[in-house]
Write a protein that holds these residues in place. Structure first.
Motif, PDB file in Angstrom:
ATOM      1  N   ALA A 168       4.178   3.908   8.990  1.00 44.34           N
ATOM      2  CA  ALA A 168       3.538   4.166   7.693  1.00 44.34           C
ATOM      3  C   ALA A 168       4.307   3.490   6.606  1.00 44.34           C
ATOM      4  CB  ALA A 168       3.341   5.644   7.737  1.00 44.34           C
ATOM      5  N   CYS A 169       5.863   3.855   6.567  1.00 39.37           N
ATOM      6  CA  CYS A 169       6.724   3.391   5.583  1.00 39.37           C
ATOM      7  C   CYS A 169       6.421   1.780   5.413  1.00 39.37           C
ATOM      8  CB  CYS A 169       8.210   3.551   5.978  1.00 39.37           C
ATOM      9  SG  CYS A 169       8.527   5.399   5.781  1.00 39.37           S
ATOM     10  N   ALA A 170       6.380   0.935   6.444  1.00 32.49           N
ATOM     11  CA  ALA A 170       6.346  -0.460   6.527  1.00 32.49           C
ATOM     12  C   ALA A 170       4.898  -0.733   5.722  1.00 32.49           C
ATOM     13  CB  ALA A 170       6.361  -1.093   7.789  1.00 32.49           C
ATOM     14  N   LEU A 171       3.878   0.026   6.114  1.00 31.86           N
ATOM     15  CA  LEU A 171       2.692  -0.271   5.503  1.00 31.86           C
ATOM     16  C   LEU A 171       2.767  -0.014   3.856  1.00 31.86           C
ATOM     17  CD1 LEU A 171      -0.527  -0.686   5.288  1.00 31.86           C
ATOM     18  CD2 LEU A 171      -0.860   1.614   5.746  1.00 31.86           C
ATOM     19  N   ALA A 172       3.102   1.097   3.454  1.00 28.39           N
ATOM     20  CA  ALA A 172       3.382   1.396   2.087  1.00 28.39           C
ATOM     21  C   ALA A 172       3.991   0.457   1.326  1.00 28.39           C
ATOM     22  CB  ALA A 172       3.935   2.902   1.932  1.00 28.39           C
ATOM     23  N   GLU A 173       5.205   0.020   1.840  1.00 29.81           N
ATOM     24  CA  GLU A 173       6.271  -1.001   1.338  1.00 29.81           C
ATOM     25  C   GLU A 173       5.656  -2.521   1.360  1.00 29.81           C
ATOM     26  OE1 GLU A 173       9.755  -0.788   3.496  1.00 29.81           O
ATOM     27  OE2 GLU A 173      10.134   1.396   2.890  1.00 29.81           O
ATOM     28  N   SER A 174       4.356  -2.802   2.090  1.00 30.87           N
ATOM     29  CA  SER A 174       3.730  -3.948   2.115  1.00 30.87           C
ATOM     30  C   SER A 174       2.685  -4.117   0.980  1.00 30.87           C
ATOM     31  CB  SER A 174       3.092  -4.321   3.433  1.00 30.87           C
ATOM     32  OG  SER A 174       2.048  -3.430   3.706  1.00 30.87           O
ATOM     33  N   ILE A 175       2.339  -2.901   0.369  1.00 30.73           N
ATOM     34  CA  ILE A 175       1.335  -3.037  -0.414  1.00 30.73           C
ATOM     35  C   ILE A 175       1.953  -3.305  -2.006  1.00 30.73           C
ATOM     36  CG2 ILE A 175      -0.772  -1.582  -1.651  1.00 30.73           C
ATOM     37  CD1 ILE A 175      -0.928  -0.427   1.119  1.00 30.73           C
ATOM     38  N   ASP A 176       1.288  -4.256  -2.688  1.00 34.29           N
ATOM     39  CA  ASP A 176       1.764  -4.566  -3.995  1.00 34.29           C
ATOM     40  C   ASP A 176       1.024  -3.287  -4.878  1.00 34.29           C
ATOM     41  OD1 ASP A 176       2.986  -5.801  -6.238  1.00 34.29           O
ATOM     42  OD2 ASP A 176       1.210  -6.805  -6.607  1.00 34.29           O
ATOM     43  N   GLU A 177       1.868  -2.366  -5.484  1.00 31.39           N
ATOM     44  CA  GLU A 177       1.406  -1.444  -6.297  1.00 31.39           C
ATOM     45  C   GLU A 177       0.710  -1.846  -7.577  1.00 31.39           C
ATOM     46  OE1 GLU A 177       2.651   2.998  -7.792  1.00 31.39           O
ATOM     47  OE2 GLU A 177       4.094   2.098  -6.926  1.00 31.39           O
ATOM     48  N   PRO A 178       1.432  -2.734  -8.406  1.00 31.08           N
ATOM     49  CA  PRO A 178       0.649  -2.928  -9.419  1.00 31.08           C
ATOM     50  C   PRO A 178      -0.626  -3.580  -9.343  1.00 31.08           C
ATOM     51  CG  PRO A 178       2.984  -3.772  -9.658  1.00 31.08           C
ATOM     52  CD  PRO A 178       2.515  -3.230  -8.224  1.00 31.08           C
TER      53      PRO A 178
ATOM     54  N   ARG B  31      -2.512  -3.309  -6.446  1.00 32.40           N
ATOM     55  CA  ARG B  31      -3.449  -2.299  -5.573  1.00 32.40           C
ATOM     56  C   ARG B  31      -3.065  -0.879  -5.809  1.00 32.40           C
ATOM     57  NH1 ARG B  31      -4.287  -3.919   0.181  1.00 32.40           N
ATOM     58  NH2 ARG B  31      -6.022  -2.720  -0.173  1.00 32.40           N
ATOM     59  N   PRO B  32      -3.073  -0.137  -6.620  1.00 32.66           N
ATOM     60  CA  PRO B  32      -2.422   1.156  -6.951  1.00 32.66           C
ATOM     61  C   PRO B  32      -3.146   2.311  -5.838  1.00 32.66           C
ATOM     62  CG  PRO B  32      -3.621   0.177  -8.690  1.00 32.66           C
ATOM     63  CD  PRO B  32      -3.652  -0.752  -8.079  1.00 32.66           C
ATOM     64  N   ARG B  33      -4.391   2.270  -5.804  1.00 31.76           N
ATOM     65  CA  ARG B  33      -4.815   3.127  -4.992  1.00 31.76           C
ATOM     66  C   ARG B  33      -4.363   3.103  -3.471  1.00 31.76           C
ATOM     67  NH1 ARG B  33     -10.502   5.643  -7.133  1.00 31.76           N
ATOM     68  NH2 ARG B  33     -10.022   5.813  -9.185  1.00 31.76           N
ATOM     69  N   ALA B  34      -4.649   1.731  -3.239  1.00 27.86           N
ATOM     70  CA  ALA B  34      -4.158   1.469  -1.663  1.00 27.86           C
ATOM     71  C   ALA B  34      -2.551   2.152  -1.422  1.00 27.86           C
ATOM     72  CB  ALA B  34      -4.032  -0.088  -1.384  1.00 27.86           C
ATOM     73  N   ARG B  35      -1.681   1.676  -2.542  1.00 31.81           N
ATOM     74  CA  ARG B  35      -0.436   2.188  -2.287  1.00 31.81           C
ATOM     75  C   ARG B  35      -0.409   3.722  -2.437  1.00 31.81           C
ATOM     76  NH1 ARG B  35       5.040   0.286  -2.586  1.00 31.81           N
ATOM     77  NH2 ARG B  35       6.289   2.233  -2.040  1.00 31.81           N
ATOM     78  N   LEU B  36      -0.997   4.179  -3.254  1.00 30.10           N
ATOM     79  CA  LEU B  36      -0.980   5.683  -3.357  1.00 30.10           C
ATOM     80  C   LEU B  36      -1.324   6.426  -1.869  1.00 30.10           C
ATOM     81  CD1 LEU B  36      -0.396   8.325  -5.053  1.00 30.10           C
ATOM     82  CD2 LEU B  36      -2.843   7.976  -6.026  1.00 30.10           C
ATOM     83  N   ARG B  37      -2.572   5.948  -1.420  1.00 29.07           N
ATOM     84  CA  ARG B  37      -2.924   6.379  -0.161  1.00 29.07           C
ATOM     85  C   ARG B  37      -2.008   6.051   0.946  1.00 29.07           C
ATOM     86  NH1 ARG B  37      -3.783   9.556   3.066  1.00 29.07           N
ATOM     87  NH2 ARG B  37      -5.566   9.444   4.478  1.00 29.07           N
ATOM     88  N   ALA B  38      -1.278   4.903   0.870  1.00 29.56           N
ATOM     89  CA  ALA B  38      -0.407   4.682   2.145  1.00 29.56           C
ATOM     90  C   ALA B  38       0.921   5.599   1.822  1.00 29.56           C
ATOM     91  CB  ALA B  38       0.231   3.185   1.937  1.00 29.56           C
ATOM     92  N   ASP B  39       1.311   5.874   0.643  1.00 29.64           N
ATOM     93  CA  ASP B  39       2.315   6.699   0.290  1.00 29.64           C
ATOM     94  C   ASP B  39       1.910   8.419   0.719  1.00 29.64           C
ATOM     95  OD1 ASP B  39       3.878   4.796  -0.879  1.00 29.64           O
ATOM     96  OD2 ASP B  39       3.324   5.503  -2.997  1.00 29.64           O
ATOM     97  N   LEU B  40       0.864   8.855   0.683  1.00 24.67           N
ATOM     98  CA  LEU B  40       0.113   9.966   1.109  1.00 24.67           C
ATOM     99  C   LEU B  40       0.455   9.778   2.604  1.00 24.67           C
ATOM    100  CD1 LEU B  40      -0.972  12.660   0.471  1.00 24.67           C
ATOM    101  CD2 LEU B  40      -3.299  11.834   0.480  1.00 24.67           C
ATOM    102  N   LEU B  41      -0.060   8.977   3.266  1.00 23.23           N
ATOM    103  CA  LEU B  41       0.189   8.677   4.828  1.00 23.23           C
ATOM    104  C   LEU B  41       1.490   8.760   5.053  1.00 23.23           C
ATOM    105  CD1 LEU B  41      -1.198   8.104   7.701  1.00 23.23           C
ATOM    106  CD2 LEU B  41      -0.861   5.689   6.759  1.00 23.23           C
TER     107      LEU B  41
END
Length: 95
Positions: free
Chosen positions: A15-25, A27-37
């Motif tokens: 889950a941490c690797a997934l969140a860190e792999s998403i470029d927040e600027p 894909r902000p919603r994808a990063r937020l969902r991954a952070d919730l995960l």
């Protein structure tokens, strides 16, 4: 089904690797969902202190962009942490 600690730790790492792999600027919603995960995985692994630390930021960000449903969906796992943070369910997922 009983999940061993090492499997839960591996889930947290994934889950941490997934969140860190998403470029927040970009894909902000994808990063937020991954952070919730990540918060959910940490809570499931019994790492509630780590989860609570991250969860406050995630809750604030969800509420800031109107994504209350995501909090409702995660609530079964995270409700004890939301309560521990001093918030009531209605504060985070009201109408």
């Amino acid at each position: 089904m009983l999940v061993r600690g090492s499997a839960l730790d591996a889930a947290v790492e994934r889950a941490c690797a997934l969140a860190e792999s998403i470029d927040e600027p970009t894909r902000p919603r994808a990063r937020l969902r991954a952070d919730l995960l990540v918060c959910e995985a940490l809570a499931a692994a019994g790492r509630t202190d780590n989860s609570a630390t991250r969860l406050q930021s995630v809750l604030d960000r969800c509420m800031g962009v109107g994504l209350r449903q995501w909090i409702r969906d995660a609530d079964a796992v995270l409700e004890p942490l939301i309560t521990a943070l001093g918030g009531q369910r209605d504060d985070h997922v009201g109408p």
